[in-house]
Design a protein around this motif. Structure first.
Motif, PDB file in Angstrom:
ATOM      1  N   GLN A   1      -5.302   8.613   7.007  1.00  0.00           N
ATOM      2  CA  GLN A   1      -5.827   7.743   8.069  1.00  0.00           C
ATOM      3  C   GLN A   1      -6.407   8.551   9.225  1.00  0.00           C
ATOM      4  O   GLN A   1      -7.230   8.047   9.993  1.00  0.00           O
ATOM      5  CB  GLN A   1      -4.709   6.837   8.614  1.00  0.00           C
TER       6      GLN A   1
ATOM      7  N   ALA B   1      -1.886  -2.142   3.983  1.00  0.00           N
ATOM      8  CA  ALA B   1      -1.231  -0.851   4.185  1.00  0.00           C
ATOM      9  C   ALA B   1      -1.113  -0.045   2.897  1.00  0.00           C
ATOM     10  O   ALA B   1      -1.108   1.178   2.931  1.00  0.00           O
ATOM     11  CB  ALA B   1       0.149  -1.062   4.805  1.00  0.00           C
ATOM     12  N   ASN B   2      -1.024  -0.722   1.754  1.00  0.00           N
ATOM     13  CA  ASN B   2      -0.863   0.004   0.496  1.00  0.00           C
ATOM     14  C   ASN B   2      -2.190   0.337  -0.173  1.00  0.00           C
ATOM     15  O   ASN B   2      -2.212   0.839  -1.294  1.00  0.00           O
ATOM     16  CB  ASN B   2       0.037  -0.782  -0.464  1.00  0.00           C
TER      17      ASN B   2
ATOM     18  N   TYR C   1       0.309  -7.532  19.593  1.00  0.00           N
ATOM     19  CA  TYR C   1      -0.924  -7.292  18.837  1.00  0.00           C
ATOM     20  C   TYR C   1      -1.618  -8.592  18.416  1.00  0.00           C
ATOM     21  O   TYR C   1      -2.840  -8.664  18.359  1.00  0.00           O
ATOM     22  CB  TYR C   1      -0.632  -6.497  17.549  1.00  0.00           C
TER      23      TYR C   1
ATOM     24  N   GLN D   1       8.642   5.689  16.013  1.00  0.00           N
ATOM     25  CA  GLN D   1       7.325   5.860  15.396  1.00  0.00           C
ATOM     26  C   GLN D   1       6.398   4.691  15.728  1.00  0.00           C
ATOM     27  O   GLN D   1       5.205   4.881  15.957  1.00  0.00           O
ATOM     28  CB  GLN D   1       7.475   6.067  13.892  1.00  0.00           C
TER      29      GLN D   1
ATOM     30  N   ILE E   1      -5.468   7.457  16.405  1.00  0.00           N
ATOM     31  CA  ILE E   1      -6.442   7.094  15.374  1.00  0.00           C
ATOM     32  C   ILE E   1      -7.131   5.841  15.889  1.00  0.00           C
ATOM     33  O   ILE E   1      -6.476   4.891  16.301  1.00  0.00           O
ATOM     34  CB  ILE E   1      -5.725   6.822  14.035  1.00  0.00           C
TER      35      ILE E   1
ATOM     36  N   LEU F   1       4.288   2.404   0.155  1.00  0.00           N
ATOM     37  CA  LEU F   1       5.341   2.188   1.145  1.00  0.00           C
ATOM     38  C   LEU F   1       6.648   1.748   0.506  1.00  0.00           C
ATOM     39  O   LEU F   1       6.660   0.934  -0.422  1.00  0.00           O
ATOM     40  CB  LEU F   1       4.874   1.144   2.168  1.00  0.00           C
TER      41      LEU F   1
ATOM     42  N   LEU G   1      -2.416  13.061   7.630  1.00  0.00           N
ATOM     43  CA  LEU G   1      -2.491  11.741   6.997  1.00  0.00           C
ATOM     44  C   LEU G   1      -3.936  11.374   6.679  1.00  0.00           C
ATOM     45  O   LEU G   1      -4.837  11.684   7.461  1.00  0.00           O
ATOM     46  CB  LEU G   1      -1.898  10.679   7.940  1.00  0.00           C
TER      47      LEU G   1
ATOM     48  N   ALA H   1      -7.271  -3.384  10.500  1.00  0.00           N
ATOM     49  CA  ALA H   1      -6.668  -2.581   9.437  1.00  0.00           C
ATOM     50  C   ALA H   1      -6.736  -3.283   8.087  1.00  0.00           C
ATOM     51  O   ALA H   1      -6.623  -4.499   7.999  1.00  0.00           O
ATOM     52  CB  ALA H   1      -5.209  -2.298   9.798  1.00  0.00           C
TER      53      ALA H   1
ATOM     54  N   ILE I   1       2.374  -4.344   9.783  1.00  0.00           N
ATOM     55  CA  ILE I   1       2.543  -3.171   8.914  1.00  0.00           C
ATOM     56  C   ILE I   1       1.187  -2.522   8.650  1.00  0.00           C
ATOM     57  O   ILE I   1       1.041  -1.296   8.681  1.00  0.00           O
ATOM     58  CB  ILE I   1       3.223  -3.584   7.580  1.00  0.00           C
ATOM     59  N   ASP I   2       0.167  -3.359   8.409  1.00  0.00           N
ATOM     60  CA  ASP I   2      -1.182  -2.814   8.183  1.00  0.00           C
ATOM     61  C   ASP I   2      -1.652  -2.048   9.414  1.00  0.00           C
ATOM     62  O   ASP I   2      -2.171  -0.934   9.325  1.00  0.00           O
ATOM     63  CB  ASP I   2      -2.174  -3.953   7.895  1.00  0.00           C
ATOM     64  N   GLN I   3      -1.471  -2.660  10.573  1.00  0.00           N
ATOM     65  CA  GLN I   3      -1.939  -2.056  11.818  1.00  0.00           C
ATOM     66  C   GLN I   3      -1.241  -0.724  12.078  1.00  0.00           C
ATOM     67  O   GLN I   3      -1.876   0.296  12.363  1.00  0.00           O
ATOM     68  CB  GLN I   3      -1.684  -3.030  12.983  1.00  0.00           C
TER      69      GLN I   3
ATOM     70  N   ILE J   1       5.307   5.149  19.357  1.00  0.00           N
ATOM     71  CA  ILE J   1       4.297   6.196  19.483  1.00  0.00           C
ATOM     72  C   ILE J   1       2.932   5.664  19.009  1.00  0.00           C
ATOM     73  O   ILE J   1       1.896   5.969  19.596  1.00  0.00           O
ATOM     74  CB  ILE J   1       4.717   7.455  18.673  1.00  0.00           C
TER      75      ILE J   1
ATOM     76  N   SER K   1      -0.144   5.446  21.526  1.00  0.00           N
ATOM     77  CA  SER K   1      -1.412   6.151  21.303  1.00  0.00           C
ATOM     78  C   SER K   1      -2.582   5.168  21.359  1.00  0.00           C
ATOM     79  O   SER K   1      -3.651   5.501  21.884  1.00  0.00           O
ATOM     80  CB  SER K   1      -1.390   6.961  20.003  1.00  0.00           C
TER      81      SER K   1
ATOM     82  N   THR L   1       0.331   1.239  10.009  1.00  0.00           N
ATOM     83  CA  THR L   1      -0.020   2.255   9.010  1.00  0.00           C
ATOM     84  C   THR L   1      -1.383   2.871   9.334  1.00  0.00           C
ATOM     85  O   THR L   1      -1.568   4.086   9.265  1.00  0.00           O
ATOM     86  CB  THR L   1      -0.024   1.637   7.602  1.00  0.00           C
ATOM     87  N   ALA L   2      -2.329   2.023   9.718  1.00  0.00           N
ATOM     88  CA  ALA L   2      -3.664   2.526  10.058  1.00  0.00           C
ATOM     89  C   ALA L   2      -3.630   3.441  11.272  1.00  0.00           C
ATOM     90  O   ALA L   2      -4.437   4.352  11.404  1.00  0.00           O
ATOM     91  CB  ALA L   2      -4.620   1.354  10.295  1.00  0.00           C
ATOM     92  N   GLN L   3      -2.663   3.199  12.177  1.00  0.00           N
ATOM     93  CA  GLN L   3      -2.527   4.050  13.370  1.00  0.00           C
ATOM     94  C   GLN L   3      -1.900   5.404  13.055  1.00  0.00           C
ATOM     95  O   GLN L   3      -1.835   6.272  13.919  1.00  0.00           O
ATOM     96  CB  GLN L   3      -1.614   3.373  14.395  1.00  0.00           C
ATOM     97  N   GLY L   4      -1.345   5.527  11.838  1.00  0.00           N
ATOM     98  CA  GLY L   4      -0.704   6.783  11.480  1.00  0.00           C
ATOM     99  C   GLY L   4       0.809   6.760  11.577  1.00  0.00           C
ATOM    100  O   GLY L   4       1.443   7.817  11.571  1.00  0.00           O
ATOM    101  N   VAL L   5       1.412   5.582  11.654  1.00  0.00           N
ATOM    102  CA  VAL L   5       2.876   5.517  11.668  1.00  0.00           C
ATOM    103  C   VAL L   5       3.392   5.970  10.302  1.00  0.00           C
ATOM    104  O   VAL L   5       3.021   5.386   9.282  1.00  0.00           O
ATOM    105  CB  VAL L   5       3.372   4.089  11.991  1.00  0.00           C
ATOM    106  N   PRO L   6       4.200   7.022  10.264  1.00  0.00           N
ATOM    107  CA  PRO L   6       4.620   7.588   8.967  1.00  0.00           C
ATOM    108  C   PRO L   6       5.809   6.857   8.353  1.00  0.00           C
ATOM    109  O   PRO L   6       6.911   7.378   8.286  1.00  0.00           O
ATOM    110  CB  PRO L   6       4.971   9.036   9.325  1.00  0.00           C
ATOM    111  N   PHE L   7       5.561   5.637   7.894  1.00  0.00           N
ATOM    112  CA  PHE L   7       6.625   4.890   7.210  1.00  0.00           C
ATOM    113  C   PHE L   7       7.072   5.651   5.957  1.00  0.00           C
ATOM    114  O   PHE L   7       6.294   6.414   5.371  1.00  0.00           O
ATOM    115  CB  PHE L   7       6.104   3.516   6.763  1.00  0.00           C
TER     116      PHE L   7
END
Lengths: 642, 260
Positions: free
Chosen positions: B197, B147-148, A453, A169, B137, A146, B195, B144, A128-130, A172, A176, A132-138
């Motif tokens: 990020q 996430a929050n 990953y 998502q 990105i 989230l 975003l 990372a 989830i961290d990874q 993608i 990317s 989100t950092a990539q820009g996955v729009p959860f």
């Protein structure tokens, strides 16, 4: 394998919660300057393959990624709707790594490997961290944090989602990351390239043979390790929710090179798909499981009732799930909902023009919550249903029927995700791994990304470290020349048969047998029948298939011919595997083995093991090996949803 | 065909056939009886089955998920990318959108940036080249933070999602009179640029992607056909967003330390 023929899963010693952490320390490392001396091939660019190729590239390995699609953004991971589980416990509702582990082992009906599942639960939070950092729009709440939802009957809210397009998502995001490594030069990307053989030298995987789908050129590719991330085999049923091109070929060709194939009879049926409408239907469409939160499932009480739903009075409707399972009602697990739908349709109480569905009725929900509220929740799904069926689900109930959706079986792998062929790995749906006999909702995306990953990038180094100083086998080695010739011969063989019926014709016929005999419910007589029907049809296929055109151009019939040939061989093995597994568990339901209430009856004494099949050539049947499953951290219990 | 809801209609298909990228192409005419319950691509499946039975090579066309999400399919149907139904990819179009006696012209996506591979299949790899030039990105696996840690205002997240819904089918290019790829490119630039990020690389990403796009595709002259044809109804607003960011990027990316 040890001398008794028992598979060694290489699970490290120590307490369950510490195994992975300790093992990461004990594994050998490849130093950063040496990583660039190793070539790694990754086949497939879905969630597992794209994430693995990207991550290995980031680490500094020289990666070659192959996909048969025109772009690495197309794989069927993209169609996953619901979400991805992770033990983040953001909602503070009692989730934990251990609970996700426990739910996954239980949901898999105690047929998965504890250590793998625990590792999966551990790394779920990193995914989830990874992403989100990539820009996955959860999905997010109004505070910008989230959002989570409960999914598939889970008692905690641990599912992260991106509208109904979570798979898209996440793919993608992985795509990317992969394209970033392509730009950096660490990944060499080969699109429209189908892997048709694994090549070995001295017992170790040393590369693959690939056919360019546009030019037809067959080329060898060499590497120190080969990773197969080529998805599941649901299309053996012809009609499934899988994409048209999903196939077993890469995994099957690896099987024929010595990789054991595990638990092929573990296939998952999804209860909420749109029923078939005609004989030329090409695939089935899944409607999100979330619909069962508000829809009520029913059929007419009377047999052969041809009235429209609205004309059937309340007391002549059988809400059979609510009747049989008062506690869970319409939210019983996927396999239970599916089998009950089959039962009522087999009785002759199915609905729709072909009497091949059950109603999923939103009438009560619309009356209770209003049209607008239901539209806000399910609008896109209702639109999709209407586009496909031409019926308006706001005005008349949906019709649904189960369909094949996911396959838990696959290439056997050890704790390092290595198959029984040294140097050959399998990740994502292509391996048999973490879901046991039944996969929980929102866990497929989690496993694919965990493998790619956070697991394979560690374990692959332990094996490669020993190869330092040995170059990859050159592609002019006789092992490659022979494999290339084999693939070229195969193409020419299909083109020279010049029979009377298309590849699709045979695929459709095969699918009917597999669905009837090795589908939602299996029995001894049916499986034995399958074992005569499948070889007979296979013989006809090899004698009478018609593949037109040539091998030096885009030829989609030729591509399909090889894939369907592999499905024939797989189907036979599925039947044998299902026949030998004299118990019911998860997606494998043997009618002879059920509780008085009609639930799956496991036999833990005799079948708490993985069945892994070894290929011995086309004329000798595969032999069945076992990996014993031990459960030290969960108590085995009988599922009940009354 | 066994009994279904649908009725059978007869249509005349004018299908583009072309043996390879450099071969001359032309239309082939076929009569097809088809259930209105069938999807458009199932109609082509049946045509291919018939062609194969008659000893003729099937028509090459691409599709995979047949759920409108993978972006593999796409043909021109009576001159429109993905055909007549709004917000619908070719694979989700059903024959009930057509009438008995209709003539249906089926061609590959037409664009200089998308050379024909065979029949109805085209090469859309320039779209991957645009992503490769900066559509990501830069974050390695494992790097990372939680996430929050970075809240994202819901409105920004939702708008980013609207852009991220792009399936990369290329209908926008095929529909554009200039074969421009502005809608595709801006969808990715909008998704990441909205975003938090995506901020660190916002300006370099925009510049690189726009300039790669221009190597392969034509210029935008604001016809809006792209958004009209888009199966995910991606808004023209993202093109405006991209143009604004490109202008800013050209200023910000000047190699004067003080300008960055």
């Amino acid at each position: 394998m040890d001398k008794n023929g028992i598979l060694d899963n290489k699970v490290p010693a120590g307490s369950l919660a510490d195994k992975w952490e300790n093992h990461k320390f004990s594994m050998k490392l490849v130093n950063p300057n040496n990583k660039r001396k190793f070539d790694v091939i990754v086949v497939g660019t879905g969630l597992a393959g794209a994430s693995a190729a990207a991550t290995l590239g980031e680490l500094g390995y020289r990666v070659k990624a192959f996909t048969f699609h025109d772009s690495p953004r197309r794989a069927h991971s993209i169609a996953a709707q619901g979400g991805i589980n992770a033990a983040k416990n953001y909602p503070n509702d009692g989730d934990s790594v251990h609970r996700l582990f426990y739910d996954t082992v239980k949901g898999g009906d105690y047929r998965s490997r504890e250590a793998n599942v625990h590792r999966l639960a551990e790394v779920s939070v990193n995914i989830i961290d990874q992403a989100t950092a990539q820009g996955v729009p959860f999905a997010r709440d109004y505070g910008g944090l989230l959002d989570n939802r409960s999914f598939g009957g889970a008692q905690v809210s641990r599912t992260f989602y991106a509208r109904g397009q979570t798979g898209q998502q996440l793919l993608i995001g992985a795509y990317s990351a992969l394209m970033r490594q392509v730009a950096a030069g660490s990944v060499e990307l080969h699109t429209r390239s189908e892997m048709l053989d694994v090549v070995k030298k001295d017992g170790r995987a040393c590369g693959i043979v690939v056919r360019d789908l546009i030019s037809g050129e067959v080329t060898p590719h060499s590497a120190h390790a080969v990773v197969l991330a080529t998805g599941g085999y649901g299309n053996v049923y012809f009609l499934s929710t899988n994409a048209m091109m999903c196939n077993v070929t890469a995994a099957w060709r690896a099987h024929k090179q010595g990789a054991f194939f595990a638990n092929p009879c573990y296939t998952q049926i999804h209860p909420t798909c749109i029923p078939t409408s005609d004989d030329f239907q090409s695939k089935l469409t899944l409607m999100s499981e979330s619909l069962r939160n508000d829809g009520r499932i029913w059929v007419p009480t009377a047999f052969d009732d041809a009235r429209a739903a609205a004309d059937i009075p309340e007391d002549e409707r059988d809400y059979y799930l609510e009747r049989k399972y008062p506690a869970f009602g319409n939210l019983v697990p996927r396999d239970v909902a599916s089998r009950n739908a089959k039962t009522v349709c087999d009785e002759g109480r199915g609905v729709g023009p072909l009497k091949n569905g059950v109603f999923l009725d939103f009438g009560a929900a619309i009356a209770r919550d209003g049209h607008a509220a239901i539209a806000a929740k399910y609008g896109n799904l209702f639109d999709m249903y209407q586009r496909i069926t031409g019926e308006n689900p706001y005005e008349q109930p949906m019709r649904i029927y189960p369909a094949i959706h996911y396959t838990m079986g696959g290439l056997w792998v050890d704790y390092h995700l290595m198959t029984t062929v040294p140097g050959l790995y399998s990740i994502g749906e292509a391996n048999f791994s973490d879901h046991g006999a039944n996969r929980l909702g929102a866990s497929a995306l989690m496993q694919g990304l965990a493998d790619g990953y956070f697991v394979l990038p560690y374990t692959i180094g332990d094996d490669l470290a020993d190869l330092l100083g040995s170059p990859a086998v050159p592609t002019d080695d006789p092992v490659f020349t022979a494999a290339v010739a084999g693939v070229e011969d195969e193409a020419n063989r299909w083109l020279s048969i010049n029979g009377t019926r298309s590849v699709d014709h045979f695929h459709r016929e095969l699918g009917r047998i597999v669905w009837d005999r090795i589908g939602m419910a299996r029995n001894k007589a049916g499986l034995e029948k399958a074992l005569t029907e499948i070889p007979a049809l296979k013989e006809e296929f090899h004698r009478d298939v018609r593949v037109l055109g040539s091998a030096d151009t885009l030829n989609q019939s030729l591509e399909k011919a090889g894939r369907v040939a592999d499905f024939f061989e797989l189907a036979e093995l599925m039947a044998r595997d299902a026949l030998e597994r004299e118990e019911s568990c998860g997606g494998h339901f043997r009618e002879e083995h059920q509780t008085p209430e009609g639930e799956a009856q496991r036999d833990d004494e005799n079948f708490a093991h993985v069945a892994a099949w070894e290929w011995h050539g086309g004329d000798t049947p595969q032999t069945r090996h076992r990996e014993e499953l031990t459960f030290d951290n969960v108590a085995l219990s009988q599922r009940s949803y009354k | 065909m066994s009994g279904s809801n649908g009725t059978t209609i007869n249509v005349t298909l004018k299908v583009w056939r072309q043996a390879g990228p450099d071969a001359p192409g032309g239309f082939e005419v076929h009569q097809q009886a088809i259930s209105t319950d069938a999807s458009f691509l199932e109609m082509l499946d049946q045509l291919n089955e018939q062609l194969n039975d008659d000893g003729n090579e099937p028509v090459a066309f691409e599709s995979d998920c047949r759920e409108g999400i993978c972006g593999t399919c796409g043909v021109m149907i009576n001159g429109r990318a993905h055909g007549p139904q709004k917000a619908t990819a070719t694979c989700q179009l059903h024959m009930r959108e057509f009438r008995d006696g209709d003539e249906i012209t089926i061609e590959p996506f037409r664009a200089a940036g998308f050379p024909v591979v065979r029949d109805l299949a085209v090469d859309r790899s320039p779209l991957d080249a645009i992503i490769e030039s900066g559509g990501y990105i830069s974050v390695n696996a494992g790097a990372a933070s939680d996430a929050n840690l970075t809240p994202v205002p819901k409105a920004a997240a939702d708008t980013a999602f609207d852009a991220a819904a792009c399936i990369g089918c290329g209908a926008c290019v095929a529909a554009c009179p200039n074969s421009a790829a502005q809608l595709f490119t801006s969808a990715k630039i909008g998704h990441l640029g909205l975003l938090p990020q995506g901020q660190a690389e916002r300006w370099s990403r925009t510049e690189a992607m726009v300039e790669t796009m221009e190597e392969f595709f034509g210029s935008c002259t604001n016809h809006g056909e792209c958004s009209e044809a888009c199966p995910k109804e991606i808004s023209l607003d993202f093109i405006a967003f991209m143009n604004r960011d490109y202008l800013k990027a050209k200023v910000k990316n000047r190699s004067l330390a003080g300008q960055r």
